[in-house]
Design an enzyme around this catalytic site. Sequence first.
Site, PDB file in Angstrom:
ATOM      1  N   ASP A   8       0.857  -1.178   0.000  1.00 55.27           N
ATOM      2  CA  ASP A   8       0.000   0.000   0.000  1.00 55.27           C
ATOM      3  C   ASP A   8       0.898   1.235   0.000  1.00 55.27           C
ATOM      4  O   ASP A   8       2.138   1.107  -0.036  1.00 55.27           O
ATOM      5  CB  ASP A   8      -0.928  -0.023   1.215  1.00 55.27           C
ATOM      6  CG  ASP A   8      -2.204   0.790   1.015  1.00 55.27           C
ATOM      7  OD1 ASP A   8      -2.321   1.490  -0.009  1.00 55.27           O
ATOM      8  OD2 ASP A   8      -3.079   0.734   1.898  1.00 55.27           O
ATOM      9  N   GLU A  10       0.117   4.606   1.878  1.00 55.11           N
ATOM     10  CA  GLU A  10       0.087   5.557   2.982  1.00 55.11           C
ATOM     11  C   GLU A  10       1.170   5.278   4.024  1.00 55.11           C
ATOM     12  O   GLU A  10       1.620   6.198   4.721  1.00 55.11           O
ATOM     13  CB  GLU A  10      -1.291   5.563   3.648  1.00 55.11           C
ATOM     14  CG  GLU A  10      -2.371   6.224   2.812  1.00 55.11           C
ATOM     15  CD  GLU A  10      -3.010   5.300   1.789  1.00 55.11           C
ATOM     16  OE1 GLU A  10      -3.925   5.735   1.074  1.00 55.11           O
ATOM     17  OE2 GLU A  10      -2.589   4.126   1.699  1.00 55.11           O
ATOM     18  N   HIS A  60      -2.635   0.029  -3.713  1.00 54.98           N
ATOM     19  CA  HIS A  60      -3.101   1.386  -3.439  1.00 54.98           C
ATOM     20  C   HIS A  60      -3.940   1.933  -4.593  1.00 54.98           C
ATOM     21  O   HIS A  60      -3.514   1.911  -5.762  1.00 54.98           O
ATOM     22  CB  HIS A  60      -1.917   2.327  -3.215  1.00 54.98           C
ATOM     23  CG  HIS A  60      -2.318   3.749  -2.984  1.00 54.98           C
ATOM     24  ND1 HIS A  60      -2.900   4.168  -1.815  1.00 54.98           N
ATOM     25  CD2 HIS A  60      -2.248   4.847  -3.776  1.00 54.98           C
ATOM     26  CE1 HIS A  60      -3.156   5.463  -1.888  1.00 54.98           C
ATOM     27  NE2 HIS A  60      -2.781   5.902  -3.073  1.00 54.98           N
ATOM     28  N   HIS A 104      -1.209   1.084   6.696  1.00 50.75           N
ATOM     29  CA  HIS A 104      -1.558   2.194   7.579  1.00 50.75           C
ATOM     30  C   HIS A 104      -2.581   1.728   8.598  1.00 50.75           C
ATOM     31  O   HIS A 104      -3.167   0.643   8.470  1.00 50.75           O
ATOM     32  CB  HIS A 104      -2.146   3.343   6.754  1.00 50.75           C
ATOM     33  CG  HIS A 104      -3.290   2.902   5.894  1.00 50.75           C
ATOM     34  ND1 HIS A 104      -4.572   2.751   6.366  1.00 50.75           N
ATOM     35  CD2 HIS A 104      -3.328   2.532   4.587  1.00 50.75           C
ATOM     36  CE1 HIS A 104      -5.355   2.312   5.401  1.00 50.75           C
ATOM     37  NE2 HIS A 104      -4.628   2.167   4.302  1.00 50.75           N
ATOM     38  N   HIS A 116      -7.261   5.444   7.635  1.00 54.49           N
ATOM     39  CA  HIS A 116      -8.565   5.222   7.026  1.00 54.49           C
ATOM     40  C   HIS A 116      -8.755   3.722   6.886  1.00 54.49           C
ATOM     41  O   HIS A 116      -7.823   2.938   7.137  1.00 54.49           O
ATOM     42  CB  HIS A 116      -8.680   5.890   5.651  1.00 54.49           C
ATOM     43  CG  HIS A 116      -7.779   5.298   4.609  1.00 54.49           C
ATOM     44  ND1 HIS A 116      -6.432   5.573   4.522  1.00 54.49           N
ATOM     45  CD2 HIS A 116      -8.041   4.425   3.602  1.00 54.49           C
ATOM     46  CE1 HIS A 116      -5.904   4.903   3.521  1.00 54.49           C
ATOM     47  NE2 HIS A 116      -6.859   4.191   2.945  1.00 54.49           N
ATOM     48  N   GLU A 135      -7.549  -2.356   7.472  1.00 51.30           N
ATOM     49  CA  GLU A 135      -7.076  -3.161   6.346  1.00 51.30           C
ATOM     50  C   GLU A 135      -6.121  -4.257   6.783  1.00 51.30           C
ATOM     51  O   GLU A 135      -6.033  -5.313   6.147  1.00 51.30           O
ATOM     52  CB  GLU A 135      -6.442  -2.240   5.303  1.00 51.30           C
ATOM     53  CG  GLU A 135      -7.479  -1.367   4.616  1.00 51.30           C
ATOM     54  CD  GLU A 135      -6.897  -0.220   3.827  1.00 51.30           C
ATOM     55  OE1 GLU A 135      -5.767  -0.338   3.325  1.00 51.30           O
ATOM     56  OE2 GLU A 135      -7.581   0.823   3.716  1.00 51.30           O
TER      57      GLU A 135
END
Length: 280
Positions: A8, A10, A60, A104, A116, A135
């Site tokens: 990902d 972030e 992402h 993240h 998030h 996640e």
Amino acid sequence: MKVFLSVDMEGISGLTDPEEMRAGGRGYERGCELMTGDANAAIRAAFDAGAERVVVTDSHGSGKNLRADLIDERCTLVRGPYKPMRMGEGLDPSFDVALYVGYHARAGAPRGVLNHTWMGREIQNVHLNGDVAGEIRLMAAYAGSLGVPVGLVAGDEAACEEARDVLGGVETVAVKTGRDRYAAELIPPARAQALIYERTLRALHNPEGWHRLTIPAPYTLRVEWNSTSIAQSCSLIPGVKLADPRTTEFTTSDYSDVVGLLGVCATLAGDIGCTGRQYG
């Protein structure tokens, strides 16, 4: 050894600004290079640890962020939008271990950099069988449903804390510590990538430290949206029901349905409510 690597953005070293996560945003191209650098550190460690195959998924946004021209040539790369299993695309029971880099913390996590869950603003909370799920939990559970343990999670400190909460003593690499959602104290990327390499190598040499998240079926996914219109539209999908005007619920005995449904709902939600700042 066969290794799956989900990357990902972030939680990548050096990145804190939403603009750096968005194609066309200021700093995005450099962000893609940093993302590829963090991924390459883990890939190199995997091959140095004896991996015969490493499959990397760009996890992402559009799935077109990792630089295909700069990624370690020994791996294979899964990229592109609307992958059926999204962040888990390419994973199957033949893999020995899954690694998560650039991850993240979940929505609302204190001092979680760019925190998030699944979407930047449309989702307020996700619960999986009653437990709040970001996640990390969602993807670890997907791997676990296939019999694959997680060997390492790299991201910001809040993500690493979440990983240890979900997966016990799993190896983690914190490349930055959040000051707020959009600010962090960073380890410079060169040193952060050296840490990712060292910890990945250590993790892959220590299978006893790998952790498989096993959640018993059936699986109930509860999503609290920021909009009644998103919830209403998602409730039109067969099997999805409204729990309240902003919350949908879905129950299945096949965990891949959970991942696939989140992807479909995210596409709907993006069309209905994605305006303004991506993480605003």
